[in-house]
Design an enzyme around this catalytic site. Structure first.
Site, PDB file in Angstrom:
ATOM      1  N   ASP A  34      15.282  -3.357   1.540  1.00  0.00           N
ATOM      2  CA  ASP A  34      15.638  -1.986   1.923  1.00  0.00           C
ATOM      3  C   ASP A  34      17.130  -1.789   1.682  1.00  0.00           C
ATOM      4  O   ASP A  34      17.946  -2.572   2.175  1.00  0.00           O
ATOM      5  CB  ASP A  34      15.292  -1.786   3.407  1.00  0.00           C
ATOM      6  CG  ASP A  34      15.697  -0.408   3.910  1.00  0.00           C
ATOM      7  OD1 ASP A  34      15.835   0.505   3.063  1.00  0.00           O
ATOM      8  OD2 ASP A  34      15.870  -0.253   5.139  1.00  0.00           O
ATOM      9  N   ASP A  42      12.945  -0.372  -1.004  1.00  0.00           N
ATOM     10  CA  ASP A  42      13.077   0.725  -1.965  1.00  0.00           C
ATOM     11  C   ASP A  42      13.551   0.215  -3.323  1.00  0.00           C
ATOM     12  O   ASP A  42      13.831  -0.977  -3.497  1.00  0.00           O
ATOM     13  CB  ASP A  42      14.015   1.812  -1.411  1.00  0.00           C
ATOM     14  CG  ASP A  42      15.277   1.217  -0.800  1.00  0.00           C
ATOM     15  OD1 ASP A  42      15.829   0.286  -1.419  1.00  0.00           O
ATOM     16  OD2 ASP A  42      15.697   1.644   0.297  1.00  0.00           O
ATOM     17  N   ASP A 111       1.698  -0.818 -11.703  1.00  0.00           N
ATOM     18  CA  ASP A 111       0.375  -0.947 -11.104  1.00  0.00           C
ATOM     19  C   ASP A 111      -0.363   0.352 -11.397  1.00  0.00           C
ATOM     20  O   ASP A 111       0.096   1.427 -11.000  1.00  0.00           O
ATOM     21  CB  ASP A 111       0.547  -1.137  -9.588  1.00  0.00           C
ATOM     22  CG  ASP A 111      -0.599  -1.911  -8.980  1.00  0.00           C
ATOM     23  OD1 ASP A 111      -1.740  -1.641  -9.360  1.00  0.00           O
ATOM     24  OD2 ASP A 111      -0.336  -2.763  -8.110  1.00  0.00           O
ATOM     25  N   ASP A 212      -5.525  -1.825 -11.273  1.00  0.00           N
ATOM     26  CA  ASP A 212      -6.081  -1.909  -9.922  1.00  0.00           C
ATOM     27  C   ASP A 212      -7.584  -1.600  -9.914  1.00  0.00           C
ATOM     28  O   ASP A 212      -8.013  -0.602 -10.505  1.00  0.00           O
ATOM     29  CB  ASP A 212      -5.351  -0.881  -9.045  1.00  0.00           C
ATOM     30  CG  ASP A 212      -5.818  -0.919  -7.614  1.00  0.00           C
ATOM     31  OD1 ASP A 212      -5.501  -1.891  -6.933  1.00  0.00           O
ATOM     32  OD2 ASP A 212      -6.511   0.026  -7.188  1.00  0.00           O
ATOM     33  N   GLU A 262      -7.261  -6.600 -12.353  1.00  0.00           N
ATOM     34  CA  GLU A 262      -7.894  -7.099 -11.130  1.00  0.00           C
ATOM     35  C   GLU A 262      -9.398  -7.040 -11.391  1.00  0.00           C
ATOM     36  O   GLU A 262      -9.934  -5.949 -11.604  1.00  0.00           O
ATOM     37  CB  GLU A 262      -7.515  -6.197  -9.961  1.00  0.00           C
ATOM     38  CG  GLU A 262      -7.982  -6.747  -8.639  1.00  0.00           C
ATOM     39  CD  GLU A 262      -7.786  -5.777  -7.487  1.00  0.00           C
ATOM     40  OE1 GLU A 262      -7.523  -6.243  -6.375  1.00  0.00           O
ATOM     41  OE2 GLU A 262      -7.918  -4.552  -7.684  1.00  0.00           O
ATOM     42  N   HIS A 335      -0.567  -9.180  -2.505  1.00  0.00           N
ATOM     43  CA  HIS A 335      -0.425  -8.330  -1.319  1.00  0.00           C
ATOM     44  C   HIS A 335      -1.737  -8.117  -0.577  1.00  0.00           C
ATOM     45  O   HIS A 335      -1.749  -7.445   0.451  1.00  0.00           O
ATOM     46  CB  HIS A 335       0.164  -6.994  -1.753  1.00  0.00           C
ATOM     47  CG  HIS A 335      -0.776  -6.259  -2.655  1.00  0.00           C
ATOM     48  ND1 HIS A 335      -1.070  -6.697  -3.937  1.00  0.00           N
ATOM     49  CD2 HIS A 335      -1.529  -5.153  -2.463  1.00  0.00           C
ATOM     50  CE1 HIS A 335      -1.953  -5.894  -4.475  1.00  0.00           C
ATOM     51  NE2 HIS A 335      -2.248  -4.944  -3.607  1.00  0.00           N
ATOM     52  N   ASP A 336      -2.851  -8.619  -1.122  1.00  0.00           N
ATOM     53  CA  ASP A 336      -4.147  -8.484  -0.445  1.00  0.00           C
ATOM     54  C   ASP A 336      -4.590  -9.788   0.199  1.00  0.00           C
ATOM     55  O   ASP A 336      -5.617  -9.823   0.882  1.00  0.00           O
ATOM     56  CB  ASP A 336      -5.239  -8.080  -1.444  1.00  0.00           C
ATOM     57  CG  ASP A 336      -5.021  -6.694  -2.025  1.00  0.00           C
ATOM     58  OD1 ASP A 336      -4.454  -5.833  -1.322  1.00  0.00           O
ATOM     59  OD2 ASP A 336      -5.406  -6.481  -3.184  1.00  0.00           O
TER      60      ASP A 336
HETATM   61  C1  GLC Z   1      -6.781  -3.197  -4.963  1.00  0.00           C
HETATM   62  C2  GLC Z   1      -5.409  -3.361  -4.352  1.00  0.00           C
HETATM   63  C3  GLC Z   1      -5.499  -3.141  -2.882  1.00  0.00           C
HETATM   64  C4  GLC Z   1      -6.007  -1.748  -2.639  1.00  0.00           C
HETATM   65  C5  GLC Z   1      -7.305  -1.478  -3.385  1.00  0.00           C
HETATM   66  C6  GLC Z   1      -7.589  -0.018  -3.466  1.00  0.00           C
HETATM   67  O1  GLC Z   1      -7.667  -4.166  -4.517  1.00  0.00           O
HETATM   68  O2  GLC Z   1      -4.877  -4.600  -4.689  1.00  0.00           O
HETATM   69  O3  GLC Z   1      -4.278  -3.340  -2.217  1.00  0.00           O
HETATM   70  O4  GLC Z   1      -6.211  -1.549  -1.271  1.00  0.00           O
HETATM   71  O5  GLC Z   1      -7.273  -1.931  -4.714  1.00  0.00           O
HETATM   72  O6  GLC Z   1      -6.701   0.614  -4.346  1.00  0.00           O
END
Ligand code: GLC
Length: 562
Positions: A34, A42, A111, A212, A262, A335-336
Site C-alpha cells: 500500500d 495499490d 488476469d 481465469d 486456469e 490467491h485461492d
Molecule cells: C478463479 C479465481 C478466483 C475467483 C474465481 C471466479 O478461480 O482464481 O479467485 O474467485 O475464478 O472468478
C-alpha cells in the site's frame, strides 16, 4: 542475413518461446504494498517493489485483477475491463508499472476474467433492463419454475446458481457469486467484445493473459442435471475448444500473446488438447490435482485425508502427459490456495527446511514455475480464530450456509483454518514493522503476527533464509539449461516419505531429492544417482546416504555451485 537464416531464427524462436525459460511471480495487488495509507495495496506500491522482484530473479508477473470492480470477489467481478479500480490507482499508474517492468526486463500477464462480469458491468445493466434489450442474450436468463429458480443447480460459492431479477421476472445464471453473472459465450457479440478487451491490454504492452476460470465458458444445457453443482454442466464441455480456438486465432496469435490458463476439469490425459504447440489453445496450464487433493470429489466445505504419493502424482502425471511437446505452469500457491508450508510442510519447527524443500521440489521440474507473493519468504497460514477475521465472499458464504445447515461454528472454523482462501491474501510481509510494512494505515485484512520473524527485510540479510534459497534456486535454473529444457523422469515414485526426479539434457544430468517428513530418511542407493555430486541443498552437512528432516538436495554431474 539470408532468407533461410531468418526462417531458421524464427523457427528457433517458436520452439523456444520466452516463457519456457521464465520464472513468473504472482502479485495479488490488494495485499502486496500500500502506497497511500488506505490499507489496500495499490499500483504505486507495486511499482515501488519491482526492484525487489527483479532482485529475486523473476522474468514476468501475473497481476491479479486491478480492473474497476465493486469487489464482491476481490476484483474477479469486473465492472469495467478498460478502467482501473480507484483503490488501486489510475491507468497512468498501470502504465507506470508496465514501463518499470519493461526497464527491468519483466513481462506482465494480465488476469483475464472472461467467464463472467460484475452485476454492475454496463453490459449486464443493459441486459437486465428489459427482455428486449439488445444485450439480453449476452447473459443467461431463464424463467423460474413454480415460484422458484429454473432448476436446482448450485453455485461454486454456495446457494442457487440462479438469481431472480424482479424487473423482468426471470433469473440469471451465476457459477460464482450472485454478483458475478456468467456471460453467454454462445453469443458471437460477447466473444468479440472479450477479444476487444484482450486487444486493448495487448496494445498497452502486456505480454499475455492468465485466463481465469476459462474451462467453464461452454455450458452444456442439454445434458444439465436437475440439481447439484452447476460445474457439472459447464466444466470442460464439448465445444469449449471451439471458443478457445477462435480466441487464439482472432486475438492472441496476431500479437504473439502468451497464455496461462486456469484449467480445472481438464484431466492429465487431455492436457495436450489444450497445450499442444501446434493444435492447442494455450501455452501453459494451471492444473489442480496436487492442490485440490484434499477436497476433490467431496461435498463443499469438507475435506478428506491425502497422502504424499497422491501429491507427487499431481505433478508427475502431468509431466508425463505433457511429454516433450507440452509445457506446464508449475505452482504450489496462489490467491485461492492456502500457504504451501502450512499444508505440505511444517510451518512450526521446520518452517525454513520445509519451505525450501518444497521450493526445490517444484521449481526445478519441467515447466514454468510460478511463485506466489510471500511464498518465497515461507509465509504461513493466518492464525484467524473468528469468522470476523475472514474477508473472502466464499468463506463468508460457506460459514452462513454451514451454520444454517446445522454444522457447528467450531467445525466451520476448523475447515477455514486449513482451506480458507484468505490465508494467502494476508499482507505481504516486507518487514517486522507494524502491519508487516505493508501499510501505514489499517490493512483490509490483518497481517500475520509472525511477520516479526518472517519478512523480506530480515530474510534478504540472511543467507540461510527461505528467500535466499529461492534466489539460489532461480539462479541455478537459469545457469543450467537442463533444468528448463531437459527431460523429466521421476524417481522414488512409490515412497511415502521421499520424492525426486531426474533432469537430463545431453551430457548434463541432475537429480532433485526431497524428504517430505520431519524424520531422517535413508536415501536408497539408486543407480541414477551414482557418481553425482551435491550442487545445492538446504542442509549444510548430512550423511550422503540419508536425508535429514525436510532436507532437499540437488545432485548433478555439473560442478558444485553452492
Ligand atoms: C478463479 C479465481 C478466483 C475467483 C474465481 C471466479 O478461480 O482464481 O479467485 O474467485 O475464478 O472468478
Amino acid at each position: 542475413m539470408d532468407g533461410n537464416g531468418t526462417v531458421r531464427r524464427n523457427a528457433a524462436a517458436a520452439a523456444r518461446p520466452w516463457w519456457k525459460d521464465a520464472v513468473v511471480y504472482q502479485v495479488y495487488p490488494r495485499s502486496f504494498q500500500d502506497a497511500d495509507g488506505d490499507g489496500i495495496g495499490d499500483l504505486k506500491g507495486l511499482a515501488r517493489r519491482i526492484p525487489y522482484l527483479a532482485d529475486l530473479g523473476v522474468d514476468a508477473l501475473w497481476v491479479c485483477p486491478v480492473y474497476d470492480s465493486p469487489n464482491d470477489d476481490n476484483g474477479y467481478d469486473v465492472r469495467d475491463y478498460r478502467a482501473i479500480l480507484p483503490e488501486f490507482g489510475t491507468m497512468a499508474d498501470m502504465d507506470d508499472v508496465l514501463g518499470i517492468c519493461r526497464t527491468h526486463g519483466i513481462r506482465v500477464f494480465m488476469d483475464l476474467v472472461a467467464n463472467h462480469t460484475s452485476d454492475e458491468h454496463a453490459w449486464f445493466l443493459e441486459s437486465r433492463a428489459s427482455k428486449d434489450s439488445p444485450k439480453r442474450d449476452w447473459y443467461i436468463w431463464r424463467k423460474g419454475r413454480d415460484g422458484g429458480p429454473p432448476d436446482g443447480l448450485t453455485s461454486h460459492f454456495g446457494g442457487s446458481a440462479w438469481e431472480y431479477d424482479e424487473r423482468t421476472g426471470e433469473s440469471y445464471f451465476h457459477l460464482f457469486s450472485r454478483r458475478q453473472p456468467d456471460l453467454n459465450w454462445e453469443n458471437p457479440e460477447v466473444r468479440a467484445a472479450i477479444r476487444d478487451v484482450m486487444r486493448f491490454w495487448l496494445d498497452r504492452g502486456v505480454s499475455g493473459f492468465r485466463m481465469d476460470a476459462i474451462t467453464y465458458l461452454k455450458k452444456d444445457w442439454a445434458n444439465a442435471p436437475a440439481d447439484g453443482p452447476a460445474a457439472a454442466m459447464c466444466l470442460n464441455k464439448p465445444g469449449l475448444l471451439d471458443f478457445l480456438r477462435e480466441m487464439k486465432r482472432e486475438a492472441l496469435a496476431p500479437y504473439g500473446a502468451a497464455t496461462v490458463a486456469e484449467a480445472p476439469g481438464v484431466p492429465a490425459e487431455r492436457a495436450m488438447e489444450f497445450i499442444d504447440p501446434d493444435d492447442g489453445v494455450f501455452d501453459l496450464l494451471f492444473t489442480f490435482d496436487h492442490v485440490d487433493l484434499d477436497i476433490a470429489g467431496v461435498p463443499r466445505g469438507q475435506r478428506r485425508p491425502w497422502d504424499l504419493r497422491t501429491f507427487k502424482r499431481g505433478f508427475t502425471d502431468w509431466e508425463k502427459a505433457a511429454g516433450e511437446r507440452g509445457w506446464l505452469a508449475l505452482y504450489l500457491e496462489n490467491h485461492d490456495q492456502v500457504r504451501s508450508v502450512s499444508k505440505f510442510g511444517d510451518d512450526g519447527r521446520y518452517r525454513t527446511e520445509s519451505a525450501t524443500m518444497l521450493a526445490a521440489w517444484y521449481l526445478l521440474m519441467r515447466g514454468t514455475p510460478f511463485v506466489y507473493q510471500g511464498q518465497e519468504l515461507g509465509m504461513a497460514n493466518a492464525p484467524f480464530r473468528t469468522i470476523a477475521e475472514y474477508r473472502d465472499v466464499d468463506a463468508l458464504n460457506l460459514h452462513r450456509e454451514a451454520l444454517a445447515a446445522g454444522r457447528s461454528e467450531a467445525e466451520v472454523l476448523r475447515y477455514l483454518a486449513v482451506r480458507g482462501r484468505d490465508h494467502s491474501r494476508t499482507p505481504m510481509q516486507w518487514s517486522g514493522a507494524p502491519n508487516a510494512g505493508f501499510t501505514d494505515g489499517t490493512p483490509w485484512i490483518a497481517a500475520n503476527p509472525d511477520c516479526l520473524t518472517v519478512n523480506a527485510e530480515r530474510e534478504a540479510a540472511d543467507p540461510g533464509s527461505v528467500l535466499s534459497f529461492y534466489k539460489r534456486l532461480i539462479r541455478l535454473r537459469r545457469t543450467h539449461p537442463a533444468f528448463v529444457h531437459g527431460t523429466f523422469e521421476e524417481i522414488l515414485a512409490d515412497s511415502q516419505a521421499l520424492g525426486g526426479y531426474l533432469r537430463t539434457l545431453g551430457p548434463a544430468r541432475f537429480a532433485v531429492v526431497c524428504n517430505f517428513t520431519a524424520a531422517s530418511q535413508p536415501l536408497p542407493d539408486l543407480p541414477a544417482l551414482r557418481g553425482m555430486r551435491r550442487v545445492l541443498g538446504n542442509a549444510r552437512s548430512g550423511a550422503p546416504d540419508a536425508l535429514g528432516p525436510y532436507e532437499t538436495r540437488v545432485l548433478g554431474t555439473a560442478p558444485t555451485t553452492d
